[in-house]
Scaffold this motif. Structure first.
Motif, PDB file in Angstrom:
ATOM      1  N   VAL A 222       0.848  -1.200   0.000  1.00 19.10           N
ATOM      2  CA  VAL A 222       0.000   0.000   0.000  1.00 19.10           C
ATOM      3  C   VAL A 222       0.877   1.242   0.000  1.00 19.10           C
ATOM      4  O   VAL A 222       0.610   2.207  -0.727  1.00 19.10           O
ATOM      5  N   GLU A 223       1.961   1.179   0.739  1.00 19.65           N
ATOM      6  CA  GLU A 223       2.865   2.329   0.796  1.00 19.65           C
ATOM      7  C   GLU A 223       3.452   2.614  -0.591  1.00 19.65           C
ATOM      8  O   GLU A 223       3.483   3.753  -1.052  1.00 19.65           O
ATOM      9  N   ILE A 233      -7.045   8.010  -6.596  1.00 15.72           N
ATOM     10  CA  ILE A 233      -7.065   6.879  -5.639  1.00 15.72           C
ATOM     11  C   ILE A 233      -6.100   7.082  -4.461  1.00 15.72           C
ATOM     12  O   ILE A 233      -5.977   6.228  -3.608  1.00 15.72           O
ATOM     13  N   LYS A 234      -5.426   8.201  -4.450  1.00 16.38           N
ATOM     14  CA  LYS A 234      -4.448   8.439  -3.367  1.00 16.38           C
ATOM     15  C   LYS A 234      -5.132   8.460  -1.988  1.00 16.38           C
ATOM     16  O   LYS A 234      -4.666   7.816  -1.036  1.00 16.38           O
ATOM     17  N   THR A 235      -6.289   9.190  -1.922  1.00 17.42           N
ATOM     18  CA  THR A 235      -6.969   9.302  -0.613  1.00 17.42           C
ATOM     19  C   THR A 235      -7.408   7.931  -0.085  1.00 17.42           C
ATOM     20  O   THR A 235      -7.093   7.586   1.063  1.00 17.42           O
ATOM     21  N   GLN A 241      -3.747   2.636   4.228  1.00 17.08           N
ATOM     22  CA  GLN A 241      -2.440   2.619   4.908  1.00 17.08           C
ATOM     23  C   GLN A 241      -2.587   2.938   6.411  1.00 17.08           C
ATOM     24  O   GLN A 241      -2.003   2.255   7.253  1.00 17.08           O
ATOM     25  N   GLN A 242      -3.441   3.932   6.713  1.00 22.93           N
ATOM     26  CA  GLN A 242      -3.658   4.282   8.138  1.00 22.93           C
ATOM     27  C   GLN A 242      -4.199   3.078   8.913  1.00 22.93           C
ATOM     28  O   GLN A 242      -3.774   2.776  10.025  1.00 22.93           O
ATOM     29  N   GLN A 243      -5.162   2.400   8.265  1.00 25.68           N
ATOM     30  CA  GLN A 243      -5.772   1.254   8.964  1.00 25.68           C
ATOM     31  C   GLN A 243      -4.785   0.101   9.140  1.00 25.68           C
ATOM     32  O   GLN A 243      -4.808  -0.593  10.164  1.00 25.68           O
TER      33      GLN A 243
END
Ligand code: ADP
Length: 422
Positions: A222-223, A233-235, A241-243
């Protein structure tokens, strides 16, 4: 005056008068009085002997007599009947109590203040291999010789239970003082419960380990995707990634908890310099905080026996929470002091505080006062559970004081032990 006594006095007066009249008629008053007196005394002696005989072997049928003796026999018999009934009732109660305690699956042993066993039930016979005839009178500390139990018995502070292994079984013991210097020991076999706990712990530890690698891989991809993604699709990718980062944090905390639970408590023979340790915690806090709060440290020279890695992790968790739950520009104080009772390490903040009804549950896994806020701040809900485990392993306790809107204090209290005890 009761009727028996009245009749006795009337009889005595009538007999006396009769003897006096007869004496006056015959001229042998004195002799007749002596004969009458001897007869009266003999009658008394006979009645007493009848009573003594009956008292030696009381039966349902009581001796019959007239006058005061009849009354006396009746009253004593009445008392005897009452006592018999009370005894019978008491025996029924005792039998019922013994039957129910015998049937209890919990072992029960009654012992006196000299620690001598006086009574035990069937479960105690089974669990402790006791034999009725042989073991009554045995000292309880000769039966259960584990140091944990000896200390528990010596301390005479029976508020908490003690867990130990006996004959390959895991037992949870509790002593309750009652009556006049009597003590009741109850023991529950928790072997099965312990096995289930072990299974649960192993499952969580294994599951966390198994999930660690796939999540690391996902996180890596994901990174990489994030770096190359176009704005459309970045957001969503950043959200993923946060999850994944959150999942990784939860897994790390679960693994730490499982490790703390499965490992033996640290051998308390390594001295940890707490001033040094707190200085490191303080430096980490400054790095994490980025000047959002005023962080103050005050220490005194102090050291305890323990595991520095575990201790530092616990205090770090408290400081991270203080940073998380204190609005910007708030003050966070990290302190270390010692007194007659022991060593105290505390983290105090003037943050959001906690309502009293939550305080008792904060060290439960995943217990959060405000789950949304905790997640938003990067909390896993496991920080204080880790702190509690580490403190338990160091025979220390966590004291929490908080006023909503004013701030919180989390203080770790370490008891002082004699060097020889360790
Ligand atoms: P989390 O990862 O959610 O912070 P913890 O186990 O560390 O989990 O803490 C449990 C809960 O206790 C937190 O969710 C928070 O509600 C509350 N809490 C802990 N420390 C503080 C504090 N210093 N001030 C206010 N609330 C706190």
């Amino acid at each position: 005056m009761n009727s028996g006594l009245r009749r006795e006095i009337v009889n005595l007066v009538v007999s006396g008068l009769f003897i006096l009249i007869l004496g006056a008629l015959t001229g042998y008053t004195l002799e007749l009085l002596v004969v009458g007196l001897i007869g009266y005394i003999s009658w008394y002696l006979y009645s007493i002997s009848k009573l003594v005989k009956w008292l030696a072997r009381p039966t349902k049928v009581f001796p019959e007599s007239k006058g005061i003796w009849g009354e006396l026999y009746y009253r004593i018999h009445h008392l005897y009947q009452r006592q018999r009934k009370a005894r019978k009732k008491l025996k029924t109660i005792v039998n019922r109590f013994q039957d129910s305690t015998q049937a209890l699956p919990i072992a029960a042993i009654v012992f006196n203040r000299n620690n001598e066993i006086e009574w035990f039930n069937q479960a105690a016979q089974r669990i402790f291999n006791l034999q009725q005839a042989k073991d009554v009178g045995t000292r309880i500390n000769n039966l259960i010789r584990q140091p944990a139990f000896t200390n528990y018995l010596l301390k005479r502070d029976f508020k908490e239970m003690v867990e130990l292994e006996f004959n390959h079984r895991q037992l949870s013991l509790c002593i309750t003082p009652y009556g006049h210097n009597q003590l009741l020991l109850t023991a529950r076999d928790i072997t099965q419960q312990q096995q289930l706990d072990d299974m649960r712990r192993d499952f969580v530890a294994n599951a966390s380990h198994e999930l660690r690698t796939p999540i690391t891989v996902i996180s890596g991809f994901v990174e990489a995707l994030c770096d190359q993604a176009d704005s459309r699709i970045k957001t969503p990718l950043e959200k993923i990634q946060q999850q994944t980062v959150r999942m990784q944090q939860i897994l790390e905390d679960l693994i730490v908890l499982a490790r703390l639970e499965s490992k033996e408590a640290p051998l308390l023979h390594v001295r940890v310099d707490l001033e040094d340790l707190l200085q490191q915690v303080y430096n980490d806090a400054l790095m994490l905080d980025h000047d959002r709060h005023e962080i103050i440290i005050s220490t005194q020279p102090a050291s305890i026996m323990g595991n520095s890695v575990e201790l530092q992790m616990a205090i770090n968790n408290l400081v991270t929470n203080a940073i998380r739950y204190t609005p910007e520009n708030g003050i966070i104080r990290i302190f270390l002091n010692n007194d007659d009772v022991g060593v105290h390490i505390g983290v105090e903040d003037d943050g959001i505080g906690i309502m009293p009804e939550h305080i008792g549950r904060l060290t439960e896994r995943f217990y959060r006062v405000d789950p949304g806020r905790s997640r938003a701040q990067g909390g896993t809900g496991l920080g204080l559970a880790i702190v509690k485990h580490v403190l338990d392993r160091h025979n220390a306790s966590l004291h929490i004081d908080s006023v909503p809107g004013e701030g919180s204090l989390f203080r770790c209290d370490f008891e002082l032990f004699d060097e020889e005890e360790k």
